[in-house]
Structure formats: C-alpha cells, structure tokens
Design a protein around this motif. Structure first.
Motif, PDB file in Angstrom:
ATOM      1  N   THR A  17       0.830  -1.204   0.000  1.00 14.35           N
ATOM      2  CA  THR A  17       0.000   0.000   0.000  1.00 14.35           C
ATOM      3  C   THR A  17       0.867   1.258   0.000  1.00 14.35           C
ATOM      4  O   THR A  17       0.540   2.247  -0.664  1.00 14.35           O
ATOM      5  CB  THR A  17      -0.967  -0.019   1.203  1.00 14.35           C
ATOM      6  N   SER A  18       1.996   1.221   0.686  1.00 15.06           N
ATOM      7  CA  SER A  18       2.886   2.391   0.692  1.00 15.06           C
ATOM      8  C   SER A  18       3.477   2.631  -0.695  1.00 15.06           C
ATOM      9  O   SER A  18       3.617   3.786  -1.116  1.00 15.06           O
ATOM     10  CB  SER A  18       3.989   2.245   1.742  1.00 15.06           C
ATOM     11  N   ILE A  19       3.801   1.567  -1.405  1.00 13.73           N
ATOM     12  CA  ILE A  19       4.319   1.726  -2.769  1.00 13.73           C
ATOM     13  C   ILE A  19       3.225   2.279  -3.685  1.00 13.73           C
ATOM     14  O   ILE A  19       3.489   3.135  -4.539  1.00 13.73           O
ATOM     15  CB  ILE A  19       4.902   0.396  -3.305  1.00 13.73           C
ATOM     16  N   LYS A  20       1.995   1.837  -3.475  1.00 16.37           N
ATOM     17  CA  LYS A  20       0.876   2.399  -4.245  1.00 16.37           C
ATOM     18  C   LYS A  20       0.796   3.906  -4.033  1.00 16.37           C
ATOM     19  O   LYS A  20       0.670   4.670  -4.991  1.00 16.37           O
ATOM     20  CB  LYS A  20      -0.442   1.742  -3.824  1.00 16.37           C
ATOM     21  N   PHE A  21       0.884   4.353  -2.772  1.00 18.46           N
ATOM     22  CA  PHE A  21       0.834   5.793  -2.482  1.00 18.46           C
ATOM     23  C   PHE A  21       2.047   6.518  -3.063  1.00 18.46           C
ATOM     24  O   PHE A  21       1.922   7.636  -3.561  1.00 18.46           O
ATOM     25  CB  PHE A  21       0.738   6.042  -0.980  1.00 18.46           C
ATOM     26  N   ALA A  22       3.205   5.896  -3.011  1.00 19.21           N
ATOM     27  CA  ALA A  22       4.409   6.520  -3.575  1.00 19.21           C
ATOM     28  C   ALA A  22       4.256   6.710  -5.079  1.00 19.21           C
ATOM     29  O   ALA A  22       4.613   7.761  -5.624  1.00 19.21           O
ATOM     30  CB  ALA A  22       5.645   5.676  -3.260  1.00 19.21           C
ATOM     31  N   ILE A  23       3.718   5.710  -5.753  1.00 16.39           N
ATOM     32  CA  ILE A  23       3.507   5.805  -7.198  1.00 16.39           C
ATOM     33  C   ILE A  23       2.505   6.917  -7.508  1.00 16.39           C
ATOM     34  O   ILE A  23       2.723   7.736  -8.408  1.00 16.39           O
ATOM     35  CB  ILE A  23       3.043   4.450  -7.773  1.00 16.39           C
ATOM     36  N   ALA A  24       1.409   6.958  -6.761  1.00 19.27           N
ATOM     37  CA  ALA A  24       0.389   7.986  -6.978  1.00 19.27           C
ATOM     38  C   ALA A  24       0.934   9.384  -6.704  1.00 19.27           C
ATOM     39  O   ALA A  24       0.505  10.351  -7.339  1.00 19.27           O
ATOM     40  CB  ALA A  24      -0.829   7.717  -6.098  1.00 19.27           C
ATOM     41  N   ASN A  25       1.901   9.479  -5.789  1.00 24.25           N
ATOM     42  CA  ASN A  25       2.511  10.775  -5.464  1.00 24.25           C
ATOM     43  C   ASN A  25       3.718  11.089  -6.345  1.00 24.25           C
ATOM     44  O   ASN A  25       4.476  12.007  -6.063  1.00 24.25           O
ATOM     45  CB  ASN A  25       2.913  10.824  -3.992  1.00 24.25           C
TER      46      ASN A  25
ATOM     47  N   VAL B 116       6.603   9.147  -7.329  1.00 22.98           N
ATOM     48  CA  VAL B 116       7.983   8.739  -7.090  1.00 22.98           C
ATOM     49  C   VAL B 116       8.628   8.473  -8.452  1.00 22.98           C
ATOM     50  O   VAL B 116       7.947   8.054  -9.402  1.00 22.98           O
ATOM     51  CB  VAL B 116       8.064   7.497  -6.169  1.00 22.98           C
ATOM     52  N   SER B 117       9.902   8.701  -8.567  1.00 21.74           N
ATOM     53  CA  SER B 117      10.603   8.501  -9.830  1.00 21.74           C
ATOM     54  C   SER B 117      10.585   7.018 -10.225  1.00 21.74           C
ATOM     55  O   SER B 117      11.071   6.172  -9.470  1.00 21.74           O
ATOM     56  CB  SER B 117      12.051   8.970  -9.697  1.00 21.74           C
ATOM     57  N   PRO B 118      10.044   6.710 -11.405  1.00 23.75           N
ATOM     58  CA  PRO B 118      10.039   5.307 -11.848  1.00 23.75           C
ATOM     59  C   PRO B 118      11.448   4.721 -11.975  1.00 23.75           C
ATOM     60  O   PRO B 118      11.652   3.526 -11.745  1.00 23.75           O
ATOM     61  CB  PRO B 118       9.340   5.350 -13.213  1.00 23.75           C
ATOM     62  N   ASP B 119      12.407   5.561 -12.337  1.00 24.60           N
ATOM     63  CA  ASP B 119      13.781   5.079 -12.476  1.00 24.60           C
ATOM     64  C   ASP B 119      14.353   4.617 -11.140  1.00 24.60           C
ATOM     65  O   ASP B 119      15.114   3.656 -11.078  1.00 24.60           O
ATOM     66  CB  ASP B 119      14.678   6.174 -13.055  1.00 24.60           C
TER      67      ASP B 119
ATOM     68  N   VAL C 109      -0.143  -2.474  -8.507  1.00 25.89           N
ATOM     69  CA  VAL C 109       0.118  -2.624  -9.941  1.00 25.89           C
ATOM     70  C   VAL C 109      -0.806  -1.700 -10.746  1.00 25.89           C
ATOM     71  O   VAL C 109      -0.356  -1.036 -11.682  1.00 25.89           O
ATOM     72  CB  VAL C 109      -0.040  -4.095 -10.384  1.00 25.89           C
ATOM     73  N   TYR C 110      -2.089  -1.649 -10.380  1.00 28.97           N
ATOM     74  CA  TYR C 110      -3.012  -0.738 -11.046  1.00 28.97           C
ATOM     75  C   TYR C 110      -2.518   0.702 -10.944  1.00 28.97           C
ATOM     76  O   TYR C 110      -2.590   1.455 -11.898  1.00 28.97           O
ATOM     77  CB  TYR C 110      -4.428  -0.825 -10.462  1.00 28.97           C
ATOM     78  N   SER C 111      -2.034   1.068  -9.772  1.00 29.58           N
ATOM     79  CA  SER C 111      -1.501   2.411  -9.578  1.00 29.58           C
ATOM     80  C   SER C 111      -0.323   2.672 -10.502  1.00 29.58           C
ATOM     81  O   SER C 111      -0.211   3.735 -11.111  1.00 29.58           O
ATOM     82  CB  SER C 111      -1.100   2.614  -8.114  1.00 29.58           C
ATOM     83  N   ALA C 112       0.545   1.671 -10.629  1.00 31.28           N
ATOM     84  CA  ALA C 112       1.706   1.816 -11.514  1.00 31.28           C
ATOM     85  C   ALA C 112       1.270   1.981 -12.961  1.00 31.28           C
ATOM     86  O   ALA C 112       1.823   2.810 -13.694  1.00 31.28           O
ATOM     87  CB  ALA C 112       2.636   0.610 -11.367  1.00 31.28           C
ATOM     88  N   VAL C 113       0.276   1.217 -13.364  1.00 31.46           N
ATOM     89  CA  VAL C 113      -0.208   1.287 -14.747  1.00 31.46           C
ATOM     90  C   VAL C 113      -0.829   2.660 -15.031  1.00 31.46           C
ATOM     91  O   VAL C 113      -0.603   3.250 -16.090  1.00 31.46           O
ATOM     92  CB  VAL C 113      -1.212   0.150 -15.022  1.00 31.46           C
ATOM     93  N   HIS C 114      -1.565   3.181 -14.072  1.00 32.43           N
ATOM     94  CA  HIS C 114      -2.294   4.426 -14.297  1.00 32.43           C
ATOM     95  C   HIS C 114      -1.481   5.694 -14.051  1.00 32.43           C
ATOM     96  O   HIS C 114      -1.848   6.759 -14.535  1.00 32.43           O
ATOM     97  CB  HIS C 114      -3.556   4.470 -13.432  1.00 32.43           C
ATOM     98  N   HIS C 115      -0.372   5.591 -13.327  1.00 27.58           N
ATOM     99  CA  HIS C 115       0.387   6.791 -12.988  1.00 27.58           C
ATOM    100  C   HIS C 115       1.752   6.875 -13.662  1.00 27.58           C
ATOM    101  O   HIS C 115       2.501   7.814 -13.407  1.00 27.58           O
ATOM    102  CB  HIS C 115       0.565   6.899 -11.470  1.00 27.58           C
ATOM    103  N   THR C 116       2.115   5.905 -14.466  1.00 27.13           N
ATOM    104  CA  THR C 116       3.415   5.984 -15.131  1.00 27.13           C
ATOM    105  C   THR C 116       3.249   6.064 -16.622  1.00 27.13           C
ATOM    106  O   THR C 116       2.251   5.908 -17.187  1.00 27.13           O
ATOM    107  CB  THR C 116       4.316   4.791 -14.779  1.00 27.13           C
TER     108      THR C 116
END
Length: 181
Positions: A133-141, A143-146, A174-181
C-alpha cells in the motif's frame, strides 16, 4: 483538540499540527514521534495524520537524512498494527517519505517484504499489506520510476502471497503503476 468530541476538530488539529511542524521541525517532529509510541490507537492515527501532512507539504531539501532516520523506525514499528486505519496512515506516510527520500525508504521496505512475504500469520500479512500500500501511495505521489524500478520486482512478488489481502494490495499497487506511469 485531539480530545475534542468533534471528529472534524480532531482532524483539523492533526492537519494544523502537521502544517505547524513545517516551520519548526526540530521542535515538533521529535514530539510527534515520541508521543506516537506512548498513546492510544485513535491518537496514533491523528499523529500519523499530522506526520503525513508534514511530509506532503515539506520540500525534499528541508528533510534531512537525520529526520528520515528518526521517522522511518516509528513508521516501520506500526506496519503490523491491528487497526487498518493506522496501517493505512502508516502506508501514506511511507509513500510520502518514499517520494521525498526514495534511497532511504525503499531498501527498508524491500527488506520488510523479503523478510515477511510468504509467511502465514497476521503480523506478516499486515506488514506486507502495508508495504504494498505504501508503494501504491508513492507511485500515486509521483515517485521517480527510475528509482523505483530496481525494487519493484520484490514488491511484485507480493502478488503470489498466501494472503488474499496482500494479493489485493499488490494488485492495487500494480493498477496504480499502470495508471500513474
């Protein structure tokens, strides 16, 4: 105001405490972290909410490595909290902290998943759920994909967790990553 009978007043107090902390971190941050370990879950939630507000509002350059070293252990201590609201707030704080200092936050989160994934039992489930869940929030906020990409395979391994709640949290990540990157 954390004692107020009004929920709005309690949340406003947490918001104000977080915002006030920006201007005097050397005073407020240690007080928040010390009190976080000494009080009830309800007040823990409010203090974590204040901490989240601080981290969402602060400039990355204003958060020192020493501040991260103070904050991170307290957050990791609450990853397995029985109260889902507290764990969610911890995940939001970890997500914000990951955006501010990914190199300091991602290795401990990866280690938490490495140590606890695949194990059966409530504390392990809660820890892995909080990490995903923390990674989901980091992605939504944003965080640098690199920076995140070398750690992401370990977090993806949570998709094969024996716990359905961890699998669900990992899938949402994973959904967060797909939608925010």
């Amino acid at each position: 105001f954390f004692e107020s009978p009004s929920e709005e007043m309690k949340h406003a107090a947490a918001y104000a405490l977080g915002r006030a902390s920006i201007g005097a971190m050397s005073v407020f941050l240690p007080a928040i972290l010390t009190t976080l370990e000494e009080i009830s879950q309800r007040k823990q939630y409010l203090l974590l909410s204040a901490l989240k507000e601080l981290m969402k509002s602060i400039n990355p350059s204003d958060l020192s490595a020493e501040d991260v070293e103070q904050i991170l252990p307290h957050l990791l201590n609450h990853c397995a909290d029985a109260e889902e609201g507290v764990r969610t707030m911890v995940a939001e704080c970890l997500g914000s902290l990951t955006c501010l200092r990914p190199q300091s936050t991602l290795p401990p989160l990866e280690a938490l998943v490495t140590e606890h994934s695949g194990k059966d039992g409530t504390p392990y489930t809660y820890m892995c759920w909080t990490a995903a869940t923390s990674i989901k929030f980091a992605i939504a906020n944003k965080v640098s994909p690199d920076i995140l990409s070398p750690y992401f395979p370990k977090f993806l391994s949570l998709l094969s967790s024996p716990s359905l709640s961890v699998q669900s949290a990992a899938l949402i990540m994973v959904y967060s990553a797909v939608h925010h990157t």
